[in-house]
Each structure stands twice: as C-alpha cells, then as structure tokens.
Motif scaffolding. Structure first.
Motif, PDB file in Angstrom:
ATOM      1  N   ASP A 322       0.848  -1.191   0.000  1.00 33.75           N
ATOM      2  CA  ASP A 322       0.000   0.000   0.000  1.00 33.75           C
ATOM      3  C   ASP A 322       0.886   1.244   0.000  1.00 33.75           C
ATOM      4  O   ASP A 322       1.638   1.472   0.950  1.00 33.75           O
ATOM      5  N   ARG A 323       0.813   2.039  -1.039  1.00 27.41           N
ATOM      6  CA  ARG A 323       1.677   3.218  -1.144  1.00 27.41           C
ATOM      7  C   ARG A 323       1.301   4.304  -0.156  1.00 27.41           C
ATOM      8  O   ARG A 323       1.997   5.303  -0.035  1.00 27.41           O
ATOM      9  N   ASN A 324       0.186   4.100   0.548  1.00 28.28           N
ATOM     10  CA  ASN A 324      -0.149   5.033   1.628  1.00 28.28           C
ATOM     11  C   ASN A 324       0.691   4.771   2.872  1.00 28.28           C
ATOM     12  O   ASN A 324       0.718   5.590   3.785  1.00 28.28           O
ATOM     13  N   ASP A 325       1.330   3.608   2.905  1.00 32.51           N
ATOM     14  CA  ASP A 325       2.222   3.299   4.020  1.00 32.51           C
ATOM     15  C   ASP A 325       3.592   3.922   3.762  1.00 32.51           C
ATOM     16  O   ASP A 325       4.062   3.971   2.619  1.00 32.51           O
ATOM     17  N   PRO A 326       4.268   4.407   4.794  1.00 31.45           N
ATOM     18  CA  PRO A 326       5.612   4.970   4.606  1.00 31.45           C
ATOM     19  C   PRO A 326       6.553   3.942   3.981  1.00 31.45           C
ATOM     20  O   PRO A 326       6.540   2.762   4.359  1.00 31.45           O
ATOM     21  N   HIS A 327       7.355   4.400   3.020  1.00 28.57           N
ATOM     22  CA  HIS A 327       8.242   3.469   2.334  1.00 28.57           C
ATOM     23  C   HIS A 327       9.428   4.210   1.728  1.00 28.57           C
ATOM     24  O   HIS A 327       9.490   5.447   1.736  1.00 28.57           O
ATOM     25  N   ALA A 344       6.099  11.418  -6.271  1.00 28.89           N
ATOM     26  CA  ALA A 344       5.571  11.404  -4.908  1.00 28.89           C
ATOM     27  C   ALA A 344       4.875  12.720  -4.583  1.00 28.89           C
ATOM     28  O   ALA A 344       3.802  12.730  -3.952  1.00 28.89           O
ATOM     29  N   ARG A 347       1.497  13.002  -5.895  1.00 32.65           N
ATOM     30  CA  ARG A 347       0.508  12.237  -5.115  1.00 32.65           C
ATOM     31  C   ARG A 347       0.160  12.941  -3.818  1.00 32.65           C
ATOM     32  O   ARG A 347      -0.678  12.461  -3.052  1.00 32.65           O
ATOM     33  N   VAL A 349       2.239  13.622  -1.155  1.00 36.27           N
ATOM     34  CA  VAL A 349       2.882  13.146   0.065  1.00 36.27           C
ATOM     35  C   VAL A 349       4.192  13.885   0.287  1.00 36.27           C
ATOM     36  O   VAL A 349       4.812  14.400  -0.645  1.00 36.27           O
ATOM     37  N   HIS A 433       6.955  11.032   4.452  1.00 35.19           N
ATOM     38  CA  HIS A 433       6.185   9.808   4.268  1.00 35.19           C
ATOM     39  C   HIS A 433       6.955   8.845   3.361  1.00 35.19           C
ATOM     40  O   HIS A 433       6.982   7.629   3.603  1.00 35.19           O
ATOM     41  N   THR A 434       7.586   9.388   2.327  1.00 34.34           N
ATOM     42  CA  THR A 434       8.350   8.606   1.366  1.00 34.34           C
ATOM     43  C   THR A 434       9.772   9.126   1.316  1.00 34.34           C
ATOM     44  O   THR A 434       9.982  10.341   1.218  1.00 34.34           O
TER      45      THR A 434
END
Length: 520
Positions: A322-327, A344, A347, A349, A433-434
């Motif tokens: 899930d790209r909503n999760d920090p990565h 990013a 989007r 973030v 977040h990213t």
C-alpha cells in the motif's frame, strides 16, 4: 574474557571471536544485515588491555559503530587519523577559499581550452584539474599522470589526448599551490591530506619539506586494526591498512563493491587472493527467507561463494504494498531520484531525499544554468557548451548514458526551474512519508518497505559493453538494492533482466528503440 551477557553467538560468530582472541589476522566476508559490527565488538572484548582502531571510510558508519565497541577501541575514519598527523595544518583552508570552478580558475590562471571538435570553459577546465587531483589522491600512485584525468562525456575522441595533457598541467599547478599549508586562498580537500599521510608526511609546521624516514612511516600505535567496508575503500586507505604492524581484520561484503567507477578497489578480493584466512557471516538478521532468497539470486548470478540465510523471526515477501504506508524508493541514477520525487509530490505526500540530495541538487542546478545559456563546470555536463549540444548528443547513437537522456526528457516536461523547485520542496527525512535515494547512497541503510525504481537498465549492447551481458557492477548494485528491505520488497518496476546471459537481438533492438522514443 567472555562475550557479553545476552549475546548468543552463532557458530560463525563464535569462530570469528575465537580467531581474534588467538591474535590472528584474517578476513570476514559478511553478507547484508549479518551483524558484523556486533560480532567485531564482541571479538574486541576478548582483549580489554589492547589498544585497537576500528577504521572505516564513512563518518556515518563510524558514528553508528561507536556505541557498540568497548572503550579501548577507537572508532575513526581514515581521514580523522590522517588529520591528527597532518590534516590539522590545513584546517584554515578545509572549509574556506576557492570552491567553485571559476574561483579555482581565477586563483591559478586557467583559461578556456579549445580542441579540434570540443571546448571547455576556464571554470570547467579548473574543475577537471581538481577532479584529476581527487583521482590521484585516492590511488596508490606516487605521482599524477594523464591516467588520472577523467574525460567528460561529450568530448570528441580526437581531442582526448590533448585535453588530458592540458588538464594534468593545471592539476599539477593547482596541487603545488594548494598543498603548501602556508597558502590562504585555495580550499584543501580531506582526501588530499589523506594522500599526504599515505606518502609518509607528518607534522610539517617547522619545515614544509620534512618527511618521516623510517621502515614503516605509516605505522600507527595500535595493537589491532579492524577495517570495515573494505570492499569499497580507496586504494590509498587500503595501503594504510596494509602497513599496520599488528593484528589486522578486514571486514566487508565483496559483492557490495559498487564504487569501482570512482577508483575504489575490492580489498577483500585482494586479501583473499593473497591467502588471508576467511571467515563467513551468512545469517542475516535484517530480513526473512523470501528476501534472502532474492538476495541469493543475485549472489548466484555473481558466482559468489556467499549465500544468505533469512531471519526466521521476520516474515518478508515480494510484491506490491500500500503506497499510503511509509516506504523507501531506491533509484539507479540521480535523475531517477528526481523523477521519483516529482511522482511522490504529485501524489501529495511529503518526500525526502536521503544521502543524495547534494549531488542531485548540484546536477539540476547545473542543468538549469546550461539551459539558460551559461556554460557549466559540473562533471556530468561540462563537456556540452550549450543545451542544444546536450540534446543533440542524447539523440545520437554514441550516447549510452540513460541518466542524460532522462535529464533532457524531464527538463522538457517540467522545465529545469520546475525540477529545482521540486527538489527544494523536499522535507527532512524525519518528516517524510516517502524517502528516495540512490542504491549507492542507500548502502548501510534499511527500511521495512522498499520499492525499486524503474531506472535500473536491462542488459544492452553499448560501446562500453559490446557483449550485451549483464555487467558485474549492475549485478552488485541490484544485490545492494534488494537487501535494503526488511519486510516487503517491490521490484516490479526493475527493468534489469539478469537471467539473460546474452540477450536476444530482438530484445536489445526493442530496448534501444524504446529508449530513443522516450527521449524524443
């Protein structure tokens, strides 16, 4: 002396600790995430009375290691050791004085150079002279030569010999001026005083020509020296390590040697070839079996002896998350970082560049200046007098540099000033977040969720790789990239198909056509 309470060494770790306790010199081949620092720290506790040095190139590695070792172990970079002996004499010019190419050019009198088909501005030529010194400083060579002159992309082949001779002359002049500690104007490099130390120079406060004459002028006052990340050390640091008279332990992962392009030499392979005993660390504590299997795929392609065992307490997998999760997003190139940052931000973030922000911003700043009509001294772009020259080069068959093609494409889509604004909108890593980084800059880091960007090139026939087979450096970089993930690794965008020993001609043709189409 027993190891620390609570530390239960594996069989491999116990062998390393015991070999060190016995006073032997040896090599530790440590795979990704296998706890080499903890193992070394426990080994040094077996000799609490000995004075030891933990040596690494990178300051961040030294800082991370500092808390793990007992008080009788000094954790230092090679530069900090050299600073103690000679670098302190240059403290007044380490962070001041000439920095940019035009300042160096003005200081030592460098003017424009013009060859039969190529030309460089005075600032660009001065920057090239400084880069020449940097290459020489990282080598074990006693004197500078034309082999140390890096040739900028875009320079015609017929002009290379003359350019190297001219750049070498300016580099020698710059070195003569800069290496005198009494001068006040030219910024000195940390790598430069490390080079002086490797040549045997010591305190020169009283006599600039003084040099210590002994059978081993590089001998340091330690009973043991532990050399970490030695697979990517500059030859000059390896030379200093080899000169030490006490116990020597070289540690690293020979398959993470990813800096050969800047002159680094895999010291582990050198020591193994010389017959040094080798101990292995294969139990990775960073990730589970699935990611370990992925890592072993690349190790097999590299014909490495090493294979990793995953941590049974960590459940890892391959695939999307899930790209909503920090990565974290890991890229092959600096322009890949720019593309990932913009994606990013689009989007909505918060995104941070990690360990690569200075290099990426410098590239885009030079891109913006070249696009506006100015000549630049950036190493990647100095060979192009105008923006039109850069565009023409990327459209030609001689360009095998996907980074330059991407730079031109992004500039056409977002404008260079738009790229600069996007980079300056990045936040600190703690707020992000990213996070985005290059695979080179990410070495030593880890994240729960990692996505590999799409700028890892597939095997292709190029002027530097006529066979079209996967290059070792690309395989090693892929191994580094996939082993940054702890729980989930998404490599679905990774273009590199390393399963092909010799890519079919139709694949190569399709790839090259696609690259040309995307750059138009």
């Amino acid at each position: 002396m027993p190891v620390a309470v609570g530390f239960m060494p594996t069989g491999e770790q116990a062998k390393i600790i015991e070999r060190f306790r016995a006073g032997h010199s040896f090599v530790v081949e440590a795979g990704a995430g296998t706890g080499k620092t903890r193992t070394l720290a426990e080994a040094t506790k077996t000799h609490p009375e000995a004075r030891m040095l933990y040596l690494a190139y990178n300051k961040a590695i030294v800082m991370d290691a500092g808390g793990a070792f007992p008080s009788n172990v000094e954790c230092r970079t090679a530069h900090s050791v050299a600073f103690r002996y000679i670098g302190h004499q240059y403290a007044h010019v380490l962070n001041t004085g000439s920095i940019q190419g035009w300042q160096i050019a003005k200081s030592i009198g460098v003017s424009r150079w013009r060859g039969d088909e190529s030309k460089l501005s005075g600032p660009a030529l001065a920057t090239l002279a400084r880069s020449t010194i940097n290459r020489w400083a990282g080598s074990t060579d006693l004197t500078m030569g034309t082999q140390h002159v890096p040739v900028p992309e875009g320079i015609a082949k017929c002009d290379v010999p003359e350019l190297r001779n001219v750049a070498l002359k300016h580099a020698q002049h710059l070195w003569d001026r800069a290496s005198d500690p009494r001068q006040q104007l030219i910024r000195f490099s940390h790598d430069w005083y490390l080079k002086l130390f490797s040549l045997g120079y010591r305190c020169l406060c009283c006599d600039w020509s003084a040099i210590v004459h002994s059978s081993n002028p590089l001998a340091l006052p330690y009973d043991a020296v532990l050399f970490d990340e030695c697979q990517d050390a500059d030859p000059v640091i390896r030379l200093i390590f080899e000169a030490q008279p006490g116990v020597r332990v070289a540690v690293g992962d020979s398959q993470q040697a990813i800096y050969s392009w800047r002159g680094a030499v895999n010291a582990i392979d050198r020591f193994r070839a010389a017959g040094a005993p080798v101990e292995m660390l294969t139990q990775s504590w960073r990730f589970g079996d699935v990611i370990a299997k992925e890592a072993n795929h690349w190790l097999k392609r590299l014909d490495a002896d090493l294979r990793l065992v995953g941590n049974s307490n960590i459940e890892s997998r391959l695939g999307a998350f899930d790209r909503n999760d920090p990565h974290a997003i890991l890229c092959r190139t600096n322009t890949g970082v720019v593309e990932a940052v913009i994606e990013a931000q689009e989007r909505g973030v918060k995104v941070a560049m990690v360990r690569c922000d200075k290099a990426v911003k410098a590239l885009i700043g030079a891109c913006e200046r070249l696009h506006s009509g100015a000549q630049v001294d950036h190493p990647e772009l100095m060979g192009f007098p105008t923006w039109a020259d850069l565009v023409h080069y990327t459209e030609g068959k001689d360009c095998d540099n996907p980074m330059l093609r991407t730079l031109v494409r992004l500039s056409a889509t977002y404008t260079p000033s738009g790229l600069r604004k996007a980079l300056h909108a990045c936040v600190d890593e703690k707020e992000a977040h990213t996070v985005v980084s290059t695979a080179h800059s990410a070495k030593g880091r880890e994240w729960p969720l990692v996505r590999i960007a799409g700028d890892f090139p597939p095997p292709a026939v190029t002027k530097d790789n006529p066979s079209g087979n996967p290059k070792k450096e690309d395989l090693r970089l892929a191994y580094v990239a996939v082993t940054r993930a702890k729980k989930v690794l998404d490599r679905s965008l990774m273009q590199t198909d390393m399963q092909l020993d010799t890519p079919p001609r139709e694949i190569l043709t399709a790839y090259r056509s696609d690259v040309l189409t995307r750059s138009e």
